[in-house]
Design a protein around this motif. Sequence first.
Motif, PDB file in Angstrom:
ATOM      1  N   GLY A   1       0.783  -1.247   0.007  1.00  0.00           N
ATOM      2  CA  GLY A   1      -0.073  -0.026   0.087  1.00  0.00           C
ATOM      3  C   GLY A   1       0.828   1.277  -0.032  1.00  0.00           C
ATOM      4  N   PHE A   2       2.291   1.046   0.395  1.00  0.00           N
ATOM      5  CA  PHE A   2       2.992   2.264   0.361  1.00  0.00           C
ATOM      6  C   PHE A   2       4.222   2.125  -0.760  1.00  0.00           C
ATOM      7  N   GLU A   3       3.826   1.524  -1.575  1.00  0.00           N
ATOM      8  CA  GLU A   3       4.984   1.401  -2.780  1.00  0.00           C
ATOM      9  C   GLU A   3       5.601   2.522  -3.298  1.00  0.00           C
ATOM     10  N   PHE A   4       4.419   3.687  -3.547  1.00  0.00           N
ATOM     11  CA  PHE A   4       4.520   4.746  -4.363  1.00  0.00           C
ATOM     12  C   PHE A   4       5.837   5.639  -3.349  1.00  0.00           C
ATOM     13  N   VAL A   5       5.882   5.481  -2.123  1.00  0.00           N
ATOM     14  CA  VAL A   5       6.829   6.312  -1.605  1.00  0.00           C
ATOM     15  C   VAL A   5       8.278   5.933  -1.908  1.00  0.00           C
ATOM     16  N   ALA A   6       8.609   4.989  -2.470  1.00  0.00           N
ATOM     17  CA  ALA A   6       9.795   4.685  -3.125  1.00  0.00           C
ATOM     18  C   ALA A   6      10.332   5.418  -4.240  1.00  0.00           C
ATOM     19  N   ASP A   7       9.329   6.075  -5.174  1.00  0.00           N
ATOM     20  CA  ASP A   7       9.543   6.901  -6.235  1.00  0.00           C
ATOM     21  C   ASP A   7       9.903   8.393  -5.604  1.00  0.00           C
ATOM     22  N   GLN A   8       9.586   8.690  -4.561  1.00  0.00           N
ATOM     23  CA  GLN A   8       9.844   9.673  -3.853  1.00  0.00           C
ATOM     24  C   GLN A   8      11.314   9.794  -3.137  1.00  0.00           C
ATOM     25  N   ILE A   9      11.820   8.714  -2.723  1.00  0.00           N
ATOM     26  CA  ILE A   9      13.133   8.389  -2.156  1.00  0.00           C
ATOM     27  C   ILE A   9      14.109   8.345  -3.149  1.00  0.00           C
ATOM     28  N   THR A  10      14.277   7.644  -4.010  1.00  0.00           N
ATOM     29  CA  THR A  10      15.145   7.363  -5.105  1.00  0.00           C
ATOM     30  C   THR A  10      15.242   8.490  -6.154  1.00  0.00           C
ATOM     31  N   VAL A  11      16.172   9.039  -6.367  1.00  0.00           N
ATOM     32  CA  VAL A  11      16.061  10.180  -7.378  1.00  0.00           C
ATOM     33  C   VAL A  11      16.984   9.652  -8.696  1.00  0.00           C
ATOM     34  N   GLU A  12      16.440   9.448  -9.755  1.00  0.00           N
ATOM     35  CA  GLU A  12      17.451   9.224 -10.871  1.00  0.00           C
ATOM     36  C   GLU A  12      16.929   9.539 -12.272  1.00  0.00           C
ATOM     37  N   ASP A  13      17.518  10.535 -12.974  1.00  0.00           N
ATOM     38  CA  ASP A  13      17.362  11.298 -13.966  1.00  0.00           C
ATOM     39  C   ASP A  13      15.973  12.035 -13.868  1.00  0.00           C
ATOM     40  N   ASP A  14      15.650  12.492 -12.825  1.00  0.00           N
ATOM     41  CA  ASP A  14      14.375  13.560 -12.408  1.00  0.00           C
ATOM     42  C   ASP A  14      14.726  14.873 -13.020  1.00  0.00           C
ATOM     43  N   THR A  15      13.794  15.706 -13.368  1.00  0.00           N
ATOM     44  CA  THR A  15      13.986  16.849 -13.975  1.00  0.00           C
ATOM     45  C   THR A  15      13.882  17.907 -12.880  1.00  0.00           C
ATOM     46  N   MET A  16      14.896  18.729 -13.217  1.00  0.00           N
ATOM     47  CA  MET A  16      14.907  20.072 -12.317  1.00  0.00           C
ATOM     48  C   MET A  16      14.720  21.276 -13.288  1.00  0.00           C
ATOM     49  N   ASP A  17      13.682  22.182 -13.048  1.00  0.00           N
ATOM     50  CA  ASP A  17      13.616  23.360 -13.943  1.00  0.00           C
ATOM     51  C   ASP A  17      13.870  24.735 -12.925  1.00  0.00           C
ATOM     52  N   PHE A  18      14.708  25.605 -13.349  1.00  0.00           N
ATOM     53  CA  PHE A  18      15.041  26.844 -12.608  1.00  0.00           C
ATOM     54  C   PHE A  18      14.488  28.007 -13.422  1.00  0.00           C
ATOM     55  N   ALA A  19      14.230  29.312 -12.823  1.00  0.00           N
ATOM     56  CA  ALA A  19      14.059  30.513 -13.479  1.00  0.00           C
ATOM     57  C   ALA A  19      14.203  31.390 -12.652  1.00  0.00           C
ATOM     58  N   GLU A  20      14.688  32.676 -13.267  1.00  0.00           N
ATOM     59  CA  GLU A  20      15.025  33.788 -12.437  1.00  0.00           C
ATOM     60  C   GLU A  20      14.889  35.015 -12.936  1.00  0.00           C
ATOM     61  N   VAL A  21      14.421  36.247 -12.540  1.00  0.00           N
ATOM     62  CA  VAL A  21      14.102  37.440 -13.082  1.00  0.00           C
ATOM     63  C   VAL A  21      14.787  38.507 -12.130  1.00  0.00           C
ATOM     64  N   GLY A  22      15.518  39.363 -12.488  1.00  0.00           N
ATOM     65  CA  GLY A  22      16.256  40.507 -11.843  1.00  0.00           C
ATOM     66  C   GLY A  22      16.174  41.808 -12.449  1.00  0.00           C
ATOM     67  N   ILE A  23      16.289  42.809 -11.725  1.00  0.00           N
ATOM     68  CA  ILE A  23      16.171  44.403 -11.962  1.00  0.00           C
ATOM     69  C   ILE A  23      17.337  44.905 -11.243  1.00  0.00           C
ATOM     70  N   GLN A  24      18.029  45.972 -11.802  1.00  0.00           N
ATOM     71  CA  GLN A  24      18.837  46.904 -11.215  1.00  0.00           C
ATOM     72  C   GLN A  24      18.859  48.335 -11.661  1.00  0.00           C
ATOM     73  N   ILE A  25      18.381  49.169 -10.795  1.00  0.00           N
ATOM     74  CA  ILE A  25      18.308  50.655 -10.915  1.00  0.00           C
ATOM     75  C   ILE A  25      19.462  51.228 -10.498  1.00  0.00           C
ATOM     76  N   ASP A  26      20.588  52.029 -11.315  1.00  0.00           N
ATOM     77  CA  ASP A  26      21.522  52.770 -10.673  1.00  0.00           C
ATOM     78  C   ASP A  26      21.601  54.164 -11.185  1.00  0.00           C
ATOM     79  N   TYR A  27      20.657  54.875 -10.456  1.00  0.00           N
ATOM     80  CA  TYR A  27      20.028  56.437 -10.958  1.00  0.00           C
ATOM     81  C   TYR A  27      20.459  57.533  -9.909  1.00  0.00           C
ATOM     82  N   ASN A  28      21.746  58.300 -10.599  1.00  0.00           N
ATOM     83  CA  ASN A  28      22.148  59.098  -9.745  1.00  0.00           C
ATOM     84  C   ASN A  28      22.937  58.543  -8.401  1.00  0.00           C
ATOM     85  N   ASN A  29      22.351  58.968  -7.157  1.00  0.00           N
ATOM     86  CA  ASN A  29      22.843  58.373  -6.113  1.00  0.00           C
ATOM     87  C   ASN A  29      22.136  57.079  -5.515  1.00  0.00           C
TER      88      ASN A  29
END
Length: 391
Positions: free
Chosen positions: A239-267
Amino acid sequence: MATEQINIIQRNIMKKSLVTLALAAALPLSSAHAELTFNGFANIVAGKASNGDTQWGYDDDVDFKEDSLFALQTSADLGDGLSVTAQIIARGEDDWETDFEWAYLSYSLNDQTTVMVGRQRAPLFMYSEYLDVSYAMPWITVPEGLYATEFSSYDGVSVSHNFSLGEFESSIQVIGGAETTEMNIAGDDIDVDFNNMYGANLTLTRDWLTLHTAFLSAKVTVPNSRADGLGNAWLATPGFEFVADQITVEDDTMDFAEVGIQIDYNNWLVIAEYSRQNYETMTVDNEEAMYATIGYRFDDILVHATYGMVENDVNPVINQLPQATTESLAAQVDLTRQFLNFRMQDNTYYTIGARWDFHESAAFKVEFSAQDNELTNEDTSLVRTALVTVF
């Protein structure tokens, strides 16, 4: 810095220098006249956490090693658009052992497009290129919560292209490669593999405004004999075989995203970044981090304040674990919770600091940082000073 530490740095750099000389001696005679360029940077940082606390690697004893480093970068122009670049760094936290941070070959196809092959920086954030160069940023170190990613460099290839987009000077970089990095998972130091990595970043600059965005995808494998054994134990639990898929990690996908802004105005200086990581079946479902900095310059002094946060959503399978009815099942559930919680975070922090550019190539910095851990209801604080330089 202690004399012993300086001697260690000198010995390690000398070893690297001997290797460099040996390689130079092995080059063809026609390459011996390549134009060499040397530069470097150094951060001398002292820090102390509040009594009885630990924060960002510091405790309540004054520490001069955690964020201190020396680096030397050299590049050789081989002509016809071909060049080589290498950077070695000696970090105090690593007992001043020297490592190659960069080592790549680059070829300029034209004035706008360059191809780089080898070990290079992963361009995930606005300050990735200057990740260790404290002189190039307002803070002593980059904001901890957002920049504390699994890796900062990779082995592979990248293509960068500079172009104009309306009134913006723009650059785009496409990367592909792989990286192996050490992570502590449930008390074990594991070499985690990031393969089939691909991504891109875009930077737009116009006068006082800079915009940045990046994305990355990779296949993650965590080779861990304890995790494999634990996965097999769940496969044998009806009844808990599904837990094994969350413990062992092999060729699992990781996605990363970033946004940034910089304002360098006068002082005024304003910097903000936001990032999000999603995992297919990793023990952490996703991670969000952000920071915002505002600063003001008074001649050669910059004062600044930063607010940041980092939060992880733990894999929901942790709420589906069975009640422990036997001693062996209790141990199995407990170890599983350790795996699922190994990176759980819910922190907010702020930093106030100042930077004094007392020399054209050096600056003195001082900062006070406080962190609130929502999971443990613990507040910690840290004071750091730094002397940073480029040469």
